[in-house]
Design an enzyme around this catalytic site. Sequence first.
Site, mmCIF file in Angstrom:
data_model
loop_
_atom_site.group_PDB
_atom_site.id
_atom_site.type_symbol
_atom_site.label_atom_id
_atom_site.label_comp_id
_atom_site.label_asym_id
_atom_site.label_seq_id
_atom_site.Cartn_x
_atom_site.Cartn_y
_atom_site.Cartn_z
ATOM 1 N N PRO A 91 0.818 -1.218 0.000
ATOM 2 C CA PRO A 91 0.000 0.000 0.000
ATOM 3 C C PRO A 91 0.854 1.271 0.000
ATOM 4 C CG PRO A 91 -0.696 -1.514 1.743
ATOM 5 C CD PRO A 91 0.578 -2.056 1.176
ATOM 6 N N GLU A 118 0.125 -7.269 8.733
ATOM 7 C CA GLU A 118 0.329 -5.812 8.777
ATOM 8 C C GLU A 118 1.495 -5.372 7.912
ATOM 9 O OE1 GLU A 118 -2.876 -4.985 9.967
ATOM 10 O OE2 GLU A 118 -1.632 -3.201 10.150
ATOM 11 N N ARG A 156 -0.259 -8.752 -21.198
ATOM 12 C CA ARG A 156 -0.955 -8.164 -22.357
ATOM 13 C C ARG A 156 -0.029 -7.383 -23.274
ATOM 14 N NH1 ARG A 156 -6.165 -7.380 -22.381
ATOM 15 N NH2 ARG A 156 -5.901 -5.467 -23.567
ATOM 16 N N ASP A 171 -4.770 -0.293 -29.322
ATOM 17 C CA ASP A 171 -4.211 0.930 -29.894
ATOM 18 C C ASP A 171 -4.854 2.195 -29.352
ATOM 19 O OD1 ASP A 171 -3.693 -0.435 -33.215
ATOM 20 O OD2 ASP A 171 -2.485 -0.522 -31.381
HETATM 21 C C1 9D3 Z 1 -3.072 0.057 8.947
HETATM 22 C C2 9D3 Z 1 -2.028 0.100 7.916
HETATM 23 N N1 9D3 Z 1 -2.369 -0.692 6.742
HETATM 24 C C3 9D3 Z 1 -1.770 -0.006 5.546
HETATM 25 C C4 9D3 Z 1 -2.787 0.734 4.750
HETATM 26 C C5 9D3 Z 1 -1.836 -2.054 6.866
HETATM 27 C C6 9D3 Z 1 -2.030 -2.914 5.682
HETATM 28 C C7 9D3 Z 1 -3.277 -3.076 5.110
HETATM 29 C C8 9D3 Z 1 -3.435 -3.929 4.019
HETATM 30 C C9 9D3 Z 1 -0.955 -3.592 5.154
HETATM 31 C C10 9D3 Z 1 -1.122 -4.435 4.086
HETATM 32 C C11 9D3 Z 1 -2.368 -4.605 3.511
HETATM 33 C C12 9D3 Z 1 -2.542 -5.518 2.374
HETATM 34 N N2 9D3 Z 1 -2.433 -4.813 1.099
HETATM 35 C C13 9D3 Z 1 -1.474 -5.086 0.232
HETATM 36 O O1 9D3 Z 1 -0.661 -5.955 0.466
HETATM 37 C C14 9D3 Z 1 -1.384 -4.291 -0.987
HETATM 38 C C15 9D3 Z 1 -2.207 -3.240 -1.501
HETATM 39 C C16 9D3 Z 1 -3.389 -2.602 -1.007
HETATM 40 O O2 9D3 Z 1 -3.940 -2.928 0.063
HETATM 41 N N3 9D3 Z 1 -3.940 -1.598 -1.743
HETATM 42 C C17 9D3 Z 1 -3.413 -1.192 -2.931
HETATM 43 N N4 9D3 Z 1 -2.315 -1.737 -3.439
HETATM 44 C C18 9D3 Z 1 -1.736 -2.753 -2.711
HETATM 45 S S1 9D3 Z 1 -0.351 -3.546 -3.165
HETATM 46 C C19 9D3 Z 1 -0.345 -4.531 -1.858
#
Ligand code: 9D3
Length: 259
Positions: A91, A118, A156, A171
């Site tokens: 994230p 987490e 893709r 395209d």
């Molecule tokens: C409370 C803090 N959280 C961060 C926003 C902890 C947390 C939440 C969800 C840590 C990891 C996740 C799991 N998400 C992913 O691994 C993830 C993700 C996403 O949740 N949203 C957008 N892109 C991605 S890429 C990996």
Amino acid sequence: MMDFQVISLFPEMFDAVTRHGITARALEKKIYSVNVINPRDFTQDNHKTVDDRPYGGGPGMVMLADPLEKAIKAAKQQQGNIKSHVIHLSPRGVPLNHKKVMELSRHPGLILLASRYEGVDERLLESLVDEEISIGDYVLSGGELPAMVLIDAIVRQLPGALGDADSAVEDSFVDGLLDCPHYTRPEVLSLENMTGLKVPEVLLSGNHAKIREWRLKQSLLLTRAKRPDLLAARSLTKEEARLLKELDTELSAQEQASS
Ligand code: 9D3
């Protein structure tokens, strides 16, 4: 052939990308390969522990560095001599876009770390991860779906992955405008309480220059209405500028007529 090594506690999830549609066909054609490595297979204890409580306290669990290091090492071994590029789906990563997809598609192999809980012990990320990528500002349950989004978007772009029918469609999307509206049979359609829904005349005209221009005009109209940010990020061709001016003239004429 592009090789993806994915590190995930849920290997079966990746059937979603390997078993269906364009990405399944491209796999059969050996345009790319995917191998999923489960860090649980690299644990030493009876419980096959892959996570532990965070130092300093707080909610949630943190993925242990050791099983992940071993999984990444196995992934690199699978890829042999090629220079590895390790991506953590996170994230806090850089948001994915078309330009990044194109850059990544030039790598002969990628190692995708899909994490759970987490987060991951920061020391593993600092020493073994090259970049972090997010797929948008919303919270998911783990990195698997983002890893599959990345695989799908990259595959893709690989030569031969799209059939001729698909690639023509491609395209019009890469030029930074939203796609134009599409219509198919029948020529006149009834849906629930609506009758006489017609296909725009121009599409039945057989005049391919006019059709092309109509589609471009529709793309410009839609992009300005729904994604003005895309238009702001890019300069207009002479034709596009002319069509947008025509649109403004037509729209103000319609305003006049309805008031
Ligand atoms: C409370 C803090 N959280 C961060 C926003 C902890 C947390 C939440 C969800 C840590 C990891 C996740 C799991 N998400 C992913 O691994 C993830 C993700 C996403 O949740 N949203 C957008 N892109 C991605 S890429 C990996």
